[in-house]
Design a protein around this motif. Structure first.
Motif, PDB file in Angstrom:
ATOM      1  N   ARG A  49       0.509  -1.142   0.297  1.00 38.04           N
ATOM      2  CA  ARG A  49      -0.185   0.728   0.302  1.00 38.04           C
ATOM      3  C   ARG A  49       0.864   1.642  -0.168  1.00 38.04           C
ATOM      4  O   ARG A  49       0.626   2.153  -0.770  1.00 38.04           O
ATOM      5  CB  ARG A  49      -0.613   0.144   1.065  1.00 38.04           C
ATOM      6  N   THR A  63       3.786   1.388  -0.989  1.00 32.42           N
ATOM      7  CA  THR A  63       4.316   1.813  -2.817  1.00 32.42           C
ATOM      8  C   THR A  63       3.592   2.125  -3.579  1.00 32.42           C
ATOM      9  O   THR A  63       4.087   2.904  -4.487  1.00 32.42           O
ATOM     10  CB  THR A  63       4.922   0.586  -3.485  1.00 32.42           C
ATOM     11  N   ARG A  64       2.465   1.543  -3.540  1.00 35.01           N
ATOM     12  CA  ARG A  64       1.447   2.600  -4.640  1.00 35.01           C
ATOM     13  C   ARG A  64       0.825   3.309  -4.287  1.00 35.01           C
ATOM     14  O   ARG A  64       0.733   4.472  -5.190  1.00 35.01           O
ATOM     15  CB  ARG A  64       0.139   0.986  -4.121  1.00 35.01           C
ATOM     16  N   LEU A 110      -0.290   3.179 -12.106  1.00 33.92           N
ATOM     17  CA  LEU A 110      -0.080   1.753 -11.926  1.00 33.92           C
ATOM     18  C   LEU A 110      -0.244   0.613 -12.919  1.00 33.92           C
ATOM     19  O   LEU A 110      -1.546   0.514 -13.657  1.00 33.92           O
ATOM     20  CB  LEU A 110      -0.536   0.753 -10.817  1.00 33.92           C
ATOM     21  N   PRO A 124      -3.727  -4.161 -10.482  1.00 34.12           N
ATOM     22  CA  PRO A 124      -3.269  -4.623  -9.212  1.00 34.12           C
ATOM     23  C   PRO A 124      -5.222  -3.952  -8.727  1.00 34.12           C
ATOM     24  O   PRO A 124      -4.932  -2.882  -8.814  1.00 34.12           O
ATOM     25  CB  PRO A 124      -2.332  -2.967  -9.163  1.00 34.12           C
ATOM     26  N   SER A 161      -2.829  -6.865  -4.137  1.00 36.88           N
ATOM     27  CA  SER A 161      -1.198  -7.009  -4.839  1.00 36.88           C
ATOM     28  C   SER A 161      -0.245  -6.886  -3.797  1.00 36.88           C
ATOM     29  O   SER A 161       0.146  -5.733  -4.484  1.00 36.88           O
ATOM     30  CB  SER A 161      -1.584  -6.896  -6.406  1.00 36.88           C
ATOM     31  N   THR A 201       4.955  -4.287  -6.984  1.00 35.51           N
ATOM     32  CA  THR A 201       4.151  -2.992  -7.111  1.00 35.51           C
ATOM     33  C   THR A 201       4.704  -2.707  -8.794  1.00 35.51           C
ATOM     34  O   THR A 201       5.866  -2.462  -9.096  1.00 35.51           O
ATOM     35  CB  THR A 201       4.583  -1.706  -6.610  1.00 35.51           C
ATOM     36  N   ILE A 223       5.229   0.101 -11.800  1.00 35.20           N
ATOM     37  CA  ILE A 223       4.842   1.300 -11.865  1.00 35.20           C
ATOM     38  C   ILE A 223       4.783   1.847 -13.548  1.00 35.20           C
ATOM     39  O   ILE A 223       6.069   0.853 -13.692  1.00 35.20           O
ATOM     40  CB  ILE A 223       5.519   1.963 -11.452  1.00 35.20           C
TER      41      ILE A 223
END
Length: 401
Positions: A287, A289-290, A300, A304, A308, A312, A314
């Motif tokens: 979470r 990282t997103r 993203l 995801p 996920s 991640t 990107i």
């Protein structure tokens, strides 16, 4: 040119992943003879701990191989020439199921909705209805090439209703994404040591239900009765041979002794943290990282969702040469995956499975901000890092003791 030894290295790939110092230290112990009582005790202990991570009562079969070896063991034991099978792919590693099934002569139905697309259980229902007689379904928990984690629980319900066996590639997902093998009714789960199990590459695992083991033994008996030879077309990866040997407390072949020493410590660490807390930690890391990527205005890749938790993916901005991003990060000491095949130069994959903590993510996002700026994409430094910090603070990860 020698790398600067004062630039600390951060391994942010989805495999191999960082190895805890205690695991490395265990592997440096003097070599054990694999038929000695000391190794017998270690072997029994590791094999006894592994089912807890798979959430199964099955014995977990262990091979000296990569995760791909575990995948091949599943196909070698369940597919004979002409076996009707369904293989699904939404990325690079799902495609491996297709390639393996073709290599073993399956009567194959392929389902490839596209890279980054999350599997829809309704498609499994439709395909199994349209192609009666499919005996085994091969699919993926975590697609490492795209970061998408699939809804195995829902897929398993559909496959079981149609009477087929379900085989799941959990090489990157085991220990990082929730997987309840027995509760969900998954027949076979394959995995490897080099992801969330925090051990170097070289150990492969197959958790095999009695139903799947019976099917494998039946195919071997059928081949022998028809004069096609014994063993059902496999030898080293034969589940029956390995299961029988492990039940007697020994490996049928020379095991990777040092890796077992390391895995013993890694499994002890997972046990001490508690698997539910391990999954929660991965969820928070994902979470954050997103959140960091989105705060930088980056998209993203694929579909995801909250599942996920492994890696991640990107999407890189169009005004930079995405192919240069991994190399620029390496100059900062950060090793992260770019995209594979047609995604080369289009995505960056930051992993968070295994021996990862909050500051690994913050360092990676900081490095990404710097590199994007260096390559010509305007970035307000600290934006992504700050967003990730807020996730960690809300989760209590950065709270003072």
């Amino acid at each position: 040119m020698t790398a600067n030894p004062f630039i600390k290295q951060y391994l942010m790939t989805a495999g191999p992943t960082p190895v805890p110092p205690a695991v490395s230290q265990a592997m440096a112990a003097p070599m054990l003879y694999h038929r000695a009582p000391a190794f017998d005790a270690l072997y029994e202990r590791v094999l006894g701990r592994l089912p807890q991570v798979f959430r199964t009562e099955n014995p977990v079969l262990a091979f000296a191989a990569s995760g791909s070896g575990a995948m091949e063991s599943a196909v070698a034991n369940l597919v004979r020439p002409g076996t009707k099978a369904l293989a699904t792919a939404s990325g690079k590693f799902g495609e491996r199921w297709i390639q393996l099934c073709e290599a073993y002569g399956a009567d194959l139905v392929r389902h490839e909705p596209g890279w980054g697309v999350r599997f829809d259980p309704a498609d499994f229902d439709r395909l199994l209805g349209e192609h009666p007689g499919i005996e085994v379904v091969f699919t993926t928990l975590s697609e490492t090439s795209t970061g998408v984690v699939h809804d195995i629980q829902a897929i398993a319900e559909v496959v079981r209703r149609h009477g087929a066996l379900l085989v799941v590639d959990a090489v990157s997902g085991l220990g990082a994404a929730r997987l309840e093998q027995d509760a969900w009714g998954v027949d076979v789960v394959v995995a490897g040591s080099q992801k969330a199990l925090m051990t170097p590459p070289g150990l492969a695992f197959a958790s095999v239900s009695q139903r799947a083991l019976d099917a494998a033994n039946a195919s071997a008996s059928g081949d022998e009765a028809s004069g096609r030879g014994s063993g059902g077309g496999r030898y080293y990866f034969d589940w029956g041979r390995t299961a029988k040997s492990q039940a007697g407390g020994a490996s049928p072949f020379t095991p990777a002794v040092s890796l077992f020493l390391g895995l013993d410590v890694a499994l002890e660490m997972i046990e001490a943290e508690g698997l539910e807390d391990v999954w929660t930690r991965h969820d928070v890391l994902a979470r954050a990282t997103r959140a960091g990527a989105l705060a930088l205005g980056l998209d993203l890749y694929g579909d995801p969702d909250e599942r996920s938790t492994v890696v991640t993916a990107i999407e890189l901005p169009g005004d930079v040469d995405g192919g240069k991003v991994p190399g620029a990060l390496r100059k900062l000491g950060i090793t992260a995956n770019g995209g594979q095949d047609h995604l080369k130069g289009r995505i960056l994959r930051i992993a968070h499975c295994g021996y990862f903590g909050a500051f690994d993510i913050l360092t990676s996002l900081s490095g990404l901000e710097i590199v994007l700026q260096q390559l010509g994409h305007e970035v307000e430094q600290g934006t992504g890092v700050g967003a990730a910090q807020r996730v960690f603070l809300e989760a209590g990860v950065l709270a003072a003791a």
